[in-house]
Design an enzyme around this catalytic site. Structure first.
Site, PDB file in Angstrom:
ATOM      1  N   SER A  48       6.120  10.497 -31.964  1.00  0.00           N
ATOM      2  CA  SER A  48       6.494   9.524 -32.449  1.00  0.00           C
ATOM      3  C   SER A  48       4.724  10.449 -33.540  1.00  0.00           C
ATOM      4  CB  SER A  48       5.758   7.811 -32.847  1.00  0.00           C
ATOM      5  OG  SER A  48       6.737   7.956 -32.486  1.00  0.00           O
TER       6      SER A  48
ATOM      7  N   LYS B  58       0.698   3.025 -40.450  1.00  0.00           N
ATOM      8  CA  LYS B  58       1.853   3.063 -40.439  1.00  0.00           C
ATOM      9  C   LYS B  58       2.222   1.692 -40.367  1.00  0.00           C
ATOM     10  CE  LYS B  58       4.937   4.151 -36.634  1.00  0.00           C
ATOM     11  NZ  LYS B  58       4.970   4.985 -34.903  1.00  0.00           N
TER      12      LYS B  58
ATOM     13  N   SER C  92       8.496   8.458 -34.824  1.00  0.00           N
ATOM     14  CA  SER C  92       8.507   6.846 -35.945  1.00  0.00           C
ATOM     15  C   SER C  92       7.421   7.353 -37.075  1.00  0.00           C
ATOM     16  CB  SER C  92       8.579   5.830 -34.716  1.00  0.00           C
ATOM     17  OG  SER C  92       7.161   5.830 -34.187  1.00  0.00           O
TER      18      SER C  92
END
Length: 583
Positions: free
Chosen positions: A230, A131, A206
């Site tokens: 997330s 990420k 997210s």
């Protein structure tokens, strides 16, 4: 013992077979002392002409290791196969924002290590996507924000160092909801990431870029962060497995922060075994003075190999709480498939011998918990200012959060950030709030009370774990105001560990040919990751729900790369309802 000695190439197996040695790898391994010729041959390098293309689709750590240690493929060919998939199919999902320019060189060095018998590490040659809020010295760390496009760390996040030390190849970075503040996975730098199962839906968030990338077999596993939902939301929305570990188990140093209270990091994968192996590596860093939450880990829960005992659990006799307040029992098209999937899984659990205990305590209302106790707004600005001003960060960038959000749209320009309208209050409040607010102290007291209540629920019902849907409704459509109906706040505030597993799919539609994935959370007591993973492994074995997206079942033509190609995310697909530079 080196990997080469453990996994002989195919021609050694044939020679040993002619000497009446069992072809099972473990059997051959035991017989090496009796047949030194076979052991000697196994140490010889293998000509590249004897390798074959690697099929990256649904690949696991074990399948990659089988391919390279039995000399069916080289590490370069493995990495090239994943790069080829990203090149061919990233346009379907817009998940990957950049590739590591050193990835092929790293693969070559691993092939050299293989040739000399020096291949080590549980993640040797395993391609991993991060990420884009994990610091990496090879690539900028942007958080999906245009203003941070050239923000360049000079050192890796501690967890990234752990992955590299275990032999992982950091393949690149994935999109996320900008600065990890929501669950729609849209950003000014990366555009809108698309759910690989349904072209009109978000991938959760997210960490939605990681979820979509793992579902599409762009890597073996990926990493995410979890402030409220997330790690779990993308796993649920992409038919994947993840773990949000107990806060403190993995250091957060080098991760773009939001909240000291909420934030944790962890892996997302297509199997629970790969989650267990990745967690073992990421947690191996142990105590970190730069993240004092790591000091909370009991000595008995350090340096655990979570994969070693994975298969030893059982569903029979387990007591599983079911939080009824985390369901929506209305008969709505976006809700009914979730309830049906959960009902089916719970029936299977009962048939396998587990006892389900309904939990009706009205304390467990995710919306109320979030509204009353969420403390992100008080911690975000202070932590981001510290992050942006670190000596280990170089490149042109804003050095305060206020500076970042001052770069607004003016005179027809778009501005350098994306905040969805439902977040305007959140961000504006964060820019003037701090941990010195009296409200913050009151909320922290409320979090302690919530944690005591949860501890009491486990104890009074003699529970082994608690289950509930990650999201009360299907993952929302692109352009929605927010990612509604998620239940992650309870673990986010209490710090309890949660494993997410696939629970089912909705019905098929024109845009979702095999339906929309639905996930279930399994919550355990602090530091009980080992037990949770055993339970999740049993559920994976029992339900066999995971399915790849239709388009991701295609193979990609793999070329011989001279260098790592560039990947450019599509920013033209940002929904008009999310205007850039507006706050």
């Amino acid at each position: 013992m080196k990997y080469k000695e453990r996994f002989p190439p195919w021609w050694v197996i044939e020679i040993c077979s002619s000497l009446t040695i069992d072809c099972d790898y473990r059997a051959i391994n035991m017989k090496f002392t009796l047949f030194p010729l076979c052991a000697s041959i196994a140490r010889l390098p293998l000509a590249s002409s004897q390798t074959m293309p690697f099929d990256a689709r649904e690949a696991t750590i074990d399948s990659v290791h089988h391919a390279i240690f039995s000399r069916l493929s080289t590490c370069r060919e493995v990495i090239s196969s994943f790069i080829a998939r990203i090149e061919a199919f990233n346009n379907h999902t817009n998940a990957v924002v950049t590739l590591n320019p050193n990835a092929l060189d790293i693969a070559d060095s691993m092939d050299d290590a293989l040739a000399t018998g020096n291949a080590t590490g549980s993640l040797f040659c395993i391609p991993v996507l991060l990420k884009d809020n994990y610091d990496t010295a090879e690539m900028p760390t942007t958080g999906g924000n245009i203003a941070l496009a050239t923000s360049q760390p000079t050192v890796d996040a501690t967890s990234v160092t752990a992955l590299k030390n275990a032999g992982a190849v950091i393949l690149g970075k994935t999109n996320l909801h900008e600065l990890a503040l929501e669950g729609l996975s849209v950003s000014s730098l990366g555009g809108q990431t698309i759910n690989p199962y349904d072209s009109i839906r978000t991938p959760g968030g997210s960490s939605g870029g990681t979820g979509a990338a793992v579902a599409a077999s762009f890597c073996v596993f990926g990493t995410g962060t979890d402030t409220v939902n997330s790690l779990r939301s993308p796993a649920s929305a992409n038919s994947l497995f993840s773990i949000r570990p107990t806060r403190g188990l993995i250091t957060r140093t080098g991760i773009m922060p939001i909240s000291y209270t909420h934030d944790v990091i962890g892996p997302i994968a297509r199997s629970i075994k790969d989650v267990a192996v990745a967690l073992t590596v990421m947690a191996a860093s142990g105590y970190d003075a730069a993240d004092n939450a790591t000091g909370l880990v009991p000595s008995s829960h350090r340096n655990i190999n979570y994969a070693a005992s994975l298969t030893t659990g059982s569903l029979k006799g387990l007591r599983l709480g079911v939080i009824n307040g985390f369901f929506n029992f209305t008969a709505a098209p976006e809700v009914t498939p979730v309830n049906e999937a959960m009902d089916a899984v719970m029936q299977q659990l009962e048939t396998a011998g587990a006892t389900l205990i309904p939990i009706d305590d009205t304390t467990y209302n995710a919306t109320a918990i979030g509204n009353n106790l969420d403390v992100q707004r008080f911690e975000y600005r202070e932590l981001m200012n510290q992050y942006l001003q670190r000596p280990s960060l170089s490149g042109d960038r804003p050095v305060t959060l206020n500076d970042l959000y001052s770069r607004k749209a003016i005179n027809g320009s778009d501005g350098d950030f994306l905040v969805v309208p439902m977040q305007y209050e959140y961000v504006n409040t964060a820019l003037v709030s701090s941990t010195s607010n009296s409200t913050y102290l009151a909320k922290q007291a409320g979090i302690r009370n919530l944690t005591l209540t949860l501890t009491g629920t486990f104890a009074s019902n003699a529970l082994d774990a608690i289950i509930y849907p990650e999201q009360k409704n299907l993952v929302v459509k692109i352009g929605s105001p927010l990612q509604s109906g998620r239940n992650g706040i309870l673990a986010a505030l209490t710090g309890y560990p949660v494993v997410t597993v696939p629970a089912g799919f909705s019905g098929a539609t024109d845009t979702a040919p095999i339906g929309v994935p639905i996930g279930m959370e399994i919550m355990g007591r602090p530091w009980e990751e080992e037990n949770l993973l055993q339970l999740a492994w049993q559920i994976e074995l029992l339900t066999k729900i995971r399915r790849a997206p239709i388009w991701a079942r295609q193979s990609a033509s793999v070329e011989t790369y001279e260098k790592v190609p560039e990947v450019r995310p599509n920013t033209s697909n940002i929904p008009a309802v999310y205007p850039l530079g507006t706050l």
